[in-house]
Each structure stands twice: as C-alpha cells, then as structure tokens.
Scaffold this active site. Structure first.
Site, PDB file in Angstrom:
ATOM      1  N   GLY A  94      62.296  41.378  10.333  1.00 12.29           N
ATOM      2  CA  GLY A  94      62.695  41.817   8.993  1.00 12.29           C
ATOM      3  C   GLY A  94      61.985  40.985   7.943  1.00 12.29           C
ATOM      4  O   GLY A  94      61.370  39.961   8.234  1.00 12.29           O
ATOM      5  N   LYS A 117      56.072  39.195  -2.178  1.00  5.92           N
ATOM      6  CA  LYS A 117      56.018  38.306  -1.013  1.00  5.92           C
ATOM      7  C   LYS A 117      56.063  36.856  -1.476  1.00  5.92           C
ATOM      8  O   LYS A 117      55.259  36.449  -2.321  1.00  5.92           O
ATOM      9  CB  LYS A 117      54.731  38.578  -0.218  1.00  5.92           C
ATOM     10  CG  LYS A 117      54.655  37.833   1.104  1.00  5.92           C
ATOM     11  CD  LYS A 117      53.554  38.427   1.968  1.00  5.92           C
ATOM     12  CE  LYS A 117      53.349  37.653   3.252  1.00  5.92           C
ATOM     13  NZ  LYS A 117      52.272  38.246   4.054  1.00  5.92           N
ATOM     14  N   ASP A 129      61.816  29.342   4.832  1.00  5.96           N
ATOM     15  CA  ASP A 129      62.345  29.023   3.502  1.00  5.96           C
ATOM     16  C   ASP A 129      62.179  30.176   2.522  1.00  5.96           C
ATOM     17  O   ASP A 129      62.502  30.059   1.348  1.00  5.96           O
ATOM     18  CB  ASP A 129      61.644  27.768   2.961  1.00  5.96           C
ATOM     19  CG  ASP A 129      60.129  27.942   2.890  1.00  5.96           C
ATOM     20  OD1 ASP A 129      59.630  29.050   3.195  1.00  5.96           O
ATOM     21  OD2 ASP A 129      59.442  26.966   2.539  1.00  5.96           O
ATOM     22  N   GLY A 130      61.616  31.283   3.000  1.00  4.60           N
ATOM     23  CA  GLY A 130      61.466  32.448   2.134  1.00  4.60           C
ATOM     24  C   GLY A 130      60.293  32.358   1.173  1.00  4.60           C
ATOM     25  O   GLY A 130      60.087  33.249   0.351  1.00  4.60           O
ATOM     26  N   ASP A 256      54.807  44.221  14.264  1.00  2.00           N
ATOM     27  CA  ASP A 256      55.469  44.169  12.953  1.00  2.00           C
ATOM     28  C   ASP A 256      54.454  44.030  11.820  1.00  2.00           C
ATOM     29  O   ASP A 256      54.833  44.091  10.649  1.00  2.00           O
ATOM     30  CB  ASP A 256      56.488  43.013  12.901  1.00  2.00           C
ATOM     31  CG  ASP A 256      55.895  41.691  13.356  1.00  2.00           C
ATOM     32  OD1 ASP A 256      55.487  41.599  14.525  1.00  2.00           O
ATOM     33  OD2 ASP A 256      55.815  40.756  12.534  1.00  2.00           O
TER      34      ASP A 256
HETATM   35  P1  AMP Z   1      54.175  36.990   9.287  1.00  2.00           P
HETATM   36  O1  AMP Z   1      53.590  36.055  10.294  1.00  2.00           O
HETATM   37  O2  AMP Z   1      53.933  36.575   7.865  1.00  2.00           O
HETATM   38  O3  AMP Z   1      53.809  38.416   9.524  1.00  2.00           O
HETATM   39  O4  AMP Z   1      55.757  36.866   9.478  1.00  2.00           O
HETATM   40  C1  AMP Z   1      56.452  37.130  10.662  1.00  2.00           C
HETATM   41  C2  AMP Z   1      57.949  37.080  10.384  1.00  2.00           C
HETATM   42  O5  AMP Z   1      58.328  35.793   9.928  1.00  2.00           O
HETATM   43  C3  AMP Z   1      58.408  38.044   9.307  1.00  2.00           C
HETATM   44  O6  AMP Z   1      59.711  38.453   9.622  1.00  2.00           O
HETATM   45  C4  AMP Z   1      58.394  37.178   8.082  1.00  2.00           C
HETATM   46  O7  AMP Z   1      59.232  37.677   7.074  1.00  2.00           O
HETATM   47  C5  AMP Z   1      58.895  35.866   8.631  1.00  2.00           C
HETATM   48  N1  AMP Z   1      58.433  34.731   7.838  1.00  2.00           N
HETATM   49  C6  AMP Z   1      57.191  34.224   7.761  1.00  2.00           C
HETATM   50  N2  AMP Z   1      57.152  33.153   6.945  1.00  2.00           N
HETATM   51  C7  AMP Z   1      58.402  32.986   6.482  1.00  2.00           C
HETATM   52  C8  AMP Z   1      59.024  32.054   5.590  1.00  2.00           C
HETATM   53  N3  AMP Z   1      58.334  31.076   5.009  1.00  2.00           N
HETATM   54  N4  AMP Z   1      60.342  32.210   5.346  1.00  2.00           N
HETATM   55  C9  AMP Z   1      61.054  33.172   5.919  1.00  2.00           C
HETATM   56  N5  AMP Z   1      60.540  34.075   6.764  1.00  2.00           N
HETATM   57  C10 AMP Z   1      59.237  33.989   7.045  1.00  2.00           C
HETATM   58 MG    MG Z   2      54.344  40.155   9.104  1.00  2.00          MG
END
Ligand code: AMP
Ligand code: MG
Length: 492
Positions: A94, A117, A129-130, A256
């Site tokens: 998610g 983002k 940490d979002g 994803d």
């Molecule tokens: P990504 O590698 O950016 O495609 O992210 C994979 C998953 O990790 C997704 O669900 C992202 O929303 C989550 N995610 C990545 N970085 C963060 C972060 N700093 N804080 C919260 N969720 C993250």
């Molecule tokens: Mg992703």
C-alpha cells in the site's frame, strides 16, 4: 488553449474514493514541520490539468503540493495493494508514503491522479517514516520527464517541493515531496491483494473499475477480463521494449511497481546505461541481478503472469494463458522495430537481427557508450572510402568493427539509403541527452546546497533530448571517472 485554472478552480472527480473503503485508507498528508518551499514546477505537466503556471508563484502552491493544504475538491487517500517483491509475495504493502490527493478532470475529459509522494505516514507505512529524501525526489522528478521526452510511457511530474525537515537514512538528509500524475496509479499488486485474500467480489469490482475508466472499449464485453489482460500484456511488452532500446533499467521491477496502464512507475534506483553492458545492474541492493538490464523482458512476463493469476476467478485459464502467450511476439516485434529505427533501417530484412546482435556484441566487448554510439551512428558514411573514424575509435578491436561496418554499409545501400536523410531520421530517435546518473548526481548535490539551477537546466534538455542545444555538449558526454560507478540503492 483551454481556460487556465487556479488551484481552487481545478475540477476534481475522485473515482477511486467512491470505491469501497477496503480499497484505501482515507488519510491527509502530514505537513512538514518547517515551511515547504517550491523547488521546481513543470509547466508541461501543469498544462495537462489546465493549471495556470502563474499559480506556482503563490505560497499556497507549495502548501498544496507540499502537503500542508488541501485544494477544494481533494479527497486524499492512500491506496491499498500487495505485491511480489524480488519474487516473494508480500501480502500487504500500500501507499506508505504517497497519497492520492484527488483526480483532476481536465478540459479534454482526461483524468489525472495527483499523487503526492513523500506525504507523511499512512496506515501502510510499516516501518517507514512516510517521507522521501530530496535526492530521490529529484531523481524521480527528472526521470519522469526524461522518459516522457524520449517518448516512453510514464507517470509525469508536476512539482517538487522541499523542506528543511530532517529525514534519517544512512545519513541525515532533508525531505522533499513530488506530485506525480497519471490517469491511474493502480498496480498489478492492487489485483494481487484481493486475489490472495480470496475477496473475489472486490477483485471483480476493481477489474470493472479499471476497465470502465481506462479500457472503455472493453466495458461490458463478456470476455472483458481476458481482453483487459491482453491489453496490459501488449502495453507492458511495448514499454519494456522501449526501455531496452534506450538502455534503461528500472531497478525494482516488483509487481507493486507495475502499472496497469503500462506506464513507467515508481522511480527508485533506476539507471541509464553508460557503457553497454547487457548484465547491467543499476540497483546496488540487487545482489543476484534479478532486475538486471537483460532480465527485464523476462521479468515483464513473470510479472504479467502474476497479474494473469489474479484473474483466474474471472476468466478461463486457457484464455488467460493465450493472452500471456502474445507477450513475446509483441516484445520482439516492437524491440526490432525500435532498433531498426536506431540503426536507420527503413526496411525489414531477414538478417537484420544478426546485424544488430553482432553490433551489440561488439559494443559489449569494447564497453562502448550506448547513447553516444547510436547518436554517432547517425553520421555513418556509406561512401567507398569512408573510414568512419569517430565510430571506429570507440572500439578496442577495430578490425571487427570494420567488418561489421562493411556489412552495415552494404545493408544500407541495399535499401538505397542516403546518408543525409538517414541521419536526420536517426537523430529523431537516438537521443543526445539522457539522464545519466552523474548528471542527476550533480543536480542533487547543487539542490542540497539550495541551488536548483541544474534541475531546471536538465529538465529543459531532457524534455527534448534529440535536439542539440548550443553550449550544452558537455551534457551529452560520457561520465567522468567520478561519475561512473555511483551506487544507487533502494534507500530513498
Ligand atoms: P518502493 O520501493 O518505493 O516502491 O516502496 C515499496 C513499499 O514501501 C511501498 O509500499 C512504499 O509505500 C513503502 N515505502 C517506501 N519507502 C517508505 C517510507 N519512507 N515510508 C513509508 N513507506 C515507505
Ligand atoms: Mg513502489
């Protein structure tokens, strides 16, 4: 030109928010602690939603697109999905740091998700940490537009907003947020979550939602789910063929990160190749090379098979399989078409594949710069006495290049190719400027010092990467030594 809209005048139609609550979590962005400031704003993307570029001058702009204000009509939410990460199913992912602010309907009736983002925590943040760091936000912002400039389907980038808020990664960095735009951010993983949870009613609702809105030609057809898969197969095959032709690796091709619309989605440790190396691994964390450059075509099919599996409750297995079976043919056809274009061949002939494969072998053997080589191939002379020295000197084994060049010359002559005309055609498909890691790195380092000029300069070049700009030749050059092996990992 359509009416220019203010931030308050954008028309929102939030179709995803009307789906059942299980599809998402309603959550507002978390404002930065320190004031947000606009780093860059992309007029070309603003045009797509009829947003008046003057609006970027208002303090509310950085507020809305930095997550501290909502524009009227926004209904923010984090989308739920799952996905296969490096081959392993993760039952719930998610949007952990991205928030769908709302869907703008533009004056042409097109729909654009505004996806922020780096927006702060959501119920899907897990241990994160979002936030996004400035470095990764700059990389995504620039590459969206670089891909678009190359004619490759991608999410678009609207704005880049920064703050002095600290973000903790391997080092302390500062935060930034980008707004990216696409008609939809639904991923293969969005289908997977309902399939694996055996929530087939929601799965059907998702499939119908995507078909009705994004594949309207299929809406209502009895075999719409199979045809939908067929359409995603075709788009994905063409997308990955385009990546291969331009020498680009995604780096994290998890399901994803696969768009249901065949867009390049979720830019992380991606990379344009400098020296041609089919085994190129751009993601420092990808120790086994699952997502190496030459694996991408196969991974595309692997990911599509995951999507096909989720449709088993809605369609016949054999039909789904038949749709998957079209992947290889579409990929090959598209890749060959693109590579013929790069080689300046107008006609299609039996031995073209050999000519191409032999060339790629030579490029790999001598580690020739992929982008520079193809751009300079446009200057190839078919004259009897031509030595094509600028090309030749890029190879270690010059005799082997000479032998290839004779075959290429004969092949060009066989279709009556004329040098000047061919060069013009080739210059429109072989870019001069690509977003090499070292160029992005230089822009990031300046941005970390609050100098955003390099982001602006790169964006201008990359939005039209085929046209030579006076004084900009250094941007078309191969990386200096420091820029050759910049480690890029998933940490962002
Ligand atoms: P990504 O590698 O950016 O495609 O992210 C994979 C998953 O990790 C997704 O669900 C992202 O929303 C989550 N995610 C990545 N970085 C963060 C972060 N700093 N804080 C919260 N969720 C993250
Ligand atoms: Mg992703």
């Amino acid at each position: 030109m359509a009416d220019r809209r203010t931030l308050e005048g954008l028309t929102f139609d939030n179709s995803y928010a009307r789906l059942p609550g299980i599809f998402y979590a309603k959550v507002h962005p978390t404002p930065f602690t320190l004031p947000p400031h606009l780093i860059h704003f992309n007029r070309a993307a603003a045009d797509l939603i009829d947003l008046d570029p003057q609006e970027a001058g208002r303090p509310e702009f950085a507020g809305v697109f930095g997550g501290s204000l909502l524009a009227p009509g926004m209904d923010p939410l984090a989308m739920l999905y799952a996905g296969h990460q490096f081959g392993i199913y993760v039952p719930q992912l998610g949007d952990g740091r991205a928030i769908l602010l709302g869907e703008v309907l533009d004056s042409r009736g097109e729909r654009w998700d505004l996806h922020l983002k780096g927006a702060g925590m959501t119920p899907f943040s897990r241990d994160g940490d979002g936030r996004s760091v400035l470095r990764s936000a700059v990389r995504e912002y620039l590459c969206c537009e670089a891909m678009h400039g190359l004619g490759i389907p991608t999410t678009r980038a609207l704005s880049l907003v920064g703050s002095d808020d600290k973000v903790y990664r391997e080092q302390v960095e500062t935060a930034a947020a980008i707004v990216r735009m696409a008609p939809s951010h639904v991923r293969f993983g969005t289908f997977e979550i309902f399939y694996y949870r055996k929530q087939h009613d929601y799965l059907r609702q998702l499939a119908d939602y995507v078909v009705d809105l994004h594949y309207p030609d299929l809406a209502g057809l009895p075999d719409r789910y199979v045809r939908f898969l067929g359409a995603v197969v075709a788009r994905t095959a063409k997308l990955i063929a385009a990546w291969q032709a331009v020498g680009w690796s995604h780096g994290v091709l998890n399901t994803d990160n696969m768009s249901i619309l065949g867009l390049t989605l979720d830019y992380g440790p991606y990379g344009f190749m400098d020296d041609y190396d089919p085994g190129f691994i751009c993601n420092h964390s990808d120790h086994n090379g699952r997502y190496a450059f030459n694996q991408q075509p196969y991974i595309g099919l692997w990911n599509l098979s995951c999507l096909a599996q989720t449709l088993l409750p809605l369609a016949e297995k054999d039909d789904l399989k038949a749709a998957l079976d079209t992947y290889q043919g579409t990929f090959d056809h598209e890749y060959r078409r693109l590579m013929r274009g790069k080689m300046g061949l107008r006609e299609e002939r039996d031995d073209d594949t050999d000519l191409l494969q032999d060339l790629l072998g030579l490029l790999a053997g001598s580690r020739v710069d992929y982008t520079i080589f193809f751009r300079e191939l446009g200057m190839f002379s078919t004259a009897d006495d031509a030595s094509n020295e600028r090309l030749r000197e890029q190879f270690l084994n010059r005799e082997r290049f000479d032998a290839w060049a004779r075959r290429y010359r004969d092949r060009l002559r066989a279709e009556g190719s004329r040098d000047a005309e061919r060069r013009e055609r080739m210059d429109r498909v072989n870019p001069l400027y690509v977003l090499r890691n070292y160029l992005a790195q230089a822009a990031i380092e300046k941005a970390q010092q609050k100098d955003y000029s390099e982001i602006d300069r790169l964006l201008q070049l990359l939005q039209d990467p085929f046209t030579e700009r006076p004084g900009m030749m250094s941007y078309a050059a191969a990386p200096p030594n420091w820029g050759k092996h910049i480690a890029v990992s998933c940490s962002s």
